[in-house]
Design an enzyme around this catalytic site. Structure first.
Site, PDB file in Angstrom:
ATOM      1  CD  GLU A 101     -55.428   7.555  77.697  1.00 33.62           C
ATOM      2  OE1 GLU A 101     -54.809   6.484  77.655  1.00 33.62           O
ATOM      3  OE2 GLU A 101     -55.747   8.103  78.760  1.00 33.62           O
TER       4      GLU A 101
ATOM      5  CE1 TYR B 242     -56.302   7.879  85.408  1.00 38.37           C
ATOM      6  CE2 TYR B 242     -55.754   8.377  83.123  1.00 38.37           C
ATOM      7  CZ  TYR B 242     -56.661   7.955  84.075  1.00 38.37           C
ATOM      8  OH  TYR B 242     -57.930   7.612  83.701  1.00 38.37           O
TER       9      TYR B 242
ATOM     10  CG  HIS C  32     -61.494   3.976  75.408  1.00 36.26           C
ATOM     11  ND1 HIS C  32     -61.804   5.047  76.219  1.00 36.26           N
ATOM     12  CD2 HIS C  32     -60.466   3.337  76.022  1.00 36.26           C
ATOM     13  CE1 HIS C  32     -61.002   5.050  77.283  1.00 36.26           C
ATOM     14  NE2 HIS C  32     -60.188   4.015  77.186  1.00 36.26           N
TER      15      HIS C  32
ATOM     16  NE  ARG D 217     -63.712  10.341  77.236  1.00 33.56           N
ATOM     17  CZ  ARG D 217     -62.673   9.525  77.414  1.00 33.56           C
ATOM     18  NH1 ARG D 217     -62.425   8.989  78.599  1.00 33.56           N
ATOM     19  NH2 ARG D 217     -61.856   9.255  76.414  1.00 33.56           N
TER      20      ARG D 217
ATOM     21  CG  ASN E 186     -57.924  10.901  79.178  1.00 37.59           C
ATOM     22  OD1 ASN E 186     -58.844  11.724  79.217  1.00 37.59           O
ATOM     23  ND2 ASN E 186     -58.033   9.733  78.588  1.00 37.59           N
TER      24      ASN E 186
ATOM     25  CD  GLU F 198     -59.660   7.945  80.571  1.00 37.70           C
ATOM     26  OE1 GLU F 198     -58.633   7.509  81.142  1.00 37.70           O
ATOM     27  OE2 GLU F 198     -60.106   7.481  79.521  1.00 37.70           O
TER      28      GLU F 198
HETATM   29  C1  FCB Z   1     -56.306   5.481  80.572  1.00 43.99           C
HETATM   30  C2  FCB Z   1     -57.371   4.779  79.747  1.00 43.99           C
HETATM   31  C3  FCB Z   1     -58.524   4.255  80.540  1.00 43.99           C
HETATM   32  C4  FCB Z   1     -58.086   3.694  81.876  1.00 43.99           C
HETATM   33  C5  FCB Z   1     -57.175   4.650  82.606  1.00 43.99           C
HETATM   34  C6  FCB Z   1     -56.730   4.168  83.955  1.00 43.99           C
HETATM   35  O1  FCB Z   1     -55.086   5.416  79.915  1.00 43.99           O
HETATM   36  O2  FCB Z   1     -57.887   5.650  78.759  1.00 43.99           O
HETATM   37  O3  FCB Z   1     -59.219   3.348  79.747  1.00 43.99           O
HETATM   38  O4  FCB Z   1     -57.547   2.454  81.697  1.00 43.99           O
HETATM   39  O5  FCB Z   1     -56.066   4.920  81.820  1.00 43.99           O
END
Ligand code: FCB
Length: 468
Positions: free
Chosen positions: A179, A310, A134, A90, A308, A374
């Protein structure tokens, strides 16, 4: 290793091994974070080149001028993707390389780079998974109003078609935006990402125009698409829990979920904005600039959803002074840590929330295949004398989050693939080079690449699951 962590790890491994043999395994990057070569072959500045020049906007005043020098080292980097055992890459295309200044015909020299990249990937039997945007908006388009301006949505669709016309014979997976929450909120409301504004009204106008741009581009590309081409969008999402049962806390969580998840997925999937979100926005004296027909464009069918993830958060609806009204005069919304360990970003490590998020999306937005586009972690890696990075923290994060994905699948979420963030240590936006997310270490002095322990763990996991 204690017995408990050992047991947890065995449990995680069993879950991961339940992923299907045809699960898609990838690694992800983004153009501005790795390419460098910002003034080469006709590329013009993006909002990130400009933002990096604002004193103190970026840690250490870093910038993406050189980054990982991927523009010149692309074949070596594609070789690394192969070594990590991935089947999919990707990456994103830099708009200002394709259309310097944000309008006009294709810049052949810029396009040639992605043409070579796609060929290199296919030659190594790696599937290209292309993201059109992006975050690197051509500066001229920001000067003309940026995402708060409706015209940017049409410019995005034009640009998308330039890339699509050239690469759709070989690229089967197309993601419009990465995002949009970050583009709109961090870029136009919180001021921490390019273009660095602080204006709530501009932020919500940006949300609508990003979604409109996504819809316009998807409709035009789909009309011209070879059979088997798939279209989607990538959203960053987390969970939003109430810190307590109080009405104020529940309201704060509802609002965060509305502005983080539902304001995107409801129009994309159901063709309408949620009414509670519309009133939250009105309370702040702003409005989404919806015109007739926009919602049917935005809800043009998707083939996949990119997620994505985190971390998750819980919220209190009262501020530190105990007031339900924040300093800005609007309802308070304060994240309350769960008390779990964090990564170097200060983000709490919450794999269970990943499972929760994925099962919830599967339930509330059914029929949409999900790809984790992600997921990953930053840690302060220290290489040993030989240069090797035994990144236990990142390896553990990877294992627990892969297990979380497998658990969500077992609970019915239709998850088809996982792409690790990131292939390489890279330019982490406002944090510059200080935060390392790579499965591969980059020595920024020499540009030497070294696969970390987490990279080998990833490779071995992919092999095992695939049965190869
Ligand atoms: C996301 C982004 C990516 C990277 C990660 C840690 O928000 O899409 O580019 O910075 O965080």
């Amino acid at each position: 290793m204690t017995e408990t962590t050992d047991a947890a790890t065995r449990e995680q491994q069993a879950l991961i091994d339940s992923l299907p043999q045809d699960f898609r395994w990838g690694v992800a990057t983004a153009a501005y974070q790795i390419e460098g070569a910002v003034a080469e072959d006709g590329r013009t500045p993006s909002i990130w080149d400009t933002f990096c020049r604002v004193p103190s906007a970026i840690d250490n005043n870093d910038n993406g001028d050189v980054a990982c020098d991927h523009y010149h080292r692309m074949p070596e980097d594609v070789g690394l993707i192969k070594e990590l055992g991935a089947d999919t890459y990707r990456f994103s295309v830099a708009w200002p390389r394709i259309q310097p200044g944000g309008k006009g015909p294709v810049n052949e020299a810029g396009m040639a780079f992605y043409d070579r990249l796609v060929d290199e990937l296919l030659e190594k039997d790696l599937a290209p998974w292309l993201t059109l945007y992006h975050w690197d908006l051509p500066q001229e388009l920001e000067d003309a109003g940026g995402w708060p301006s409706r015209d940017t949505a049409y410019r995005f669709a034009d640009y998308s078609m330039l890339v699509f016309d050239r690469l759709s014979d070989r690229v089967k997976h197309w993601t419009t935006l990465n995002e949009p929450w970050c583009s709109a909120m961090h870029g136009y409301v919180h001021g921490v990402m390019a273009p660095g504004h602080r204006d709530f009204g501009a932020g919500v106008r940006a949300v609508h125009h990003l979604l409109l741009g996504h819809g316009l581009a998807t409709q035009r590309m789909r009309a011209a698409a070879p059979e088997g081409t798939q279209f989607g969008i990538t959203l960053n999402m987390g969970t939003s829990d109430a810190a307590s049962d109080s009405l104020a806390d529940r309201e704060a969580a509802r609002n965060a979920d509305g502005m983080g998840v539902r304001i995107y997925l409801d129009p994309l999937v159901h063709g309408r904005y949620p009414s509670d979100v519309l009133s939250d926005i009105a309370v702040r004296g702003a409005a989404l600039p919806i015109e007739d027909g926009d919602l049917s464009v935005i809800s043009t069918p998707l083939d996949f959803l990119g997620v994505n993830y985190y971390f998750g958060q819980q919220y209190s609806g009262v501020d530190e002074q105990g007031s339900a009204v924040g300093e800005d005069g609007f309802p308070a919304q304060r994240p309350i840590p769960f008390g779990e360990p964090t990564t170097a970003m200060g983000w709490e490590i919450l794999p269970g929330k990943f499972t929760e998020l994925l099962t919830r999306i599967g339930r509330d937005y059914p029929g949409l295949p999900i790809f984790i586009t992600e997921n990953g972690s930053a840690f302060d890696d220290e290489p040993d004398e030989s240069g090797f990075v035994a990144d236990e923290g990142r390896t553990a994060y990877l294992a627990s989050h892969l297990a979380a994905v497998a658990a969500a699948r077992q609970q019915g979420a239709d998850i088809r693939g996982y792409f690790a963030w990131s292939l390489l240590d890279n330019f982490e936006w406002a944090y510059g080079y200080a935060k390392r997310f790579g499965l591969v270490r980059v020595d920024y002095e020499t540009q030497q690449r070294t696969i970390k322990q987490s990279g080998y763990y990833y490779r071995d996991t992919v092999r095992r699951v695939r049965g190869s």
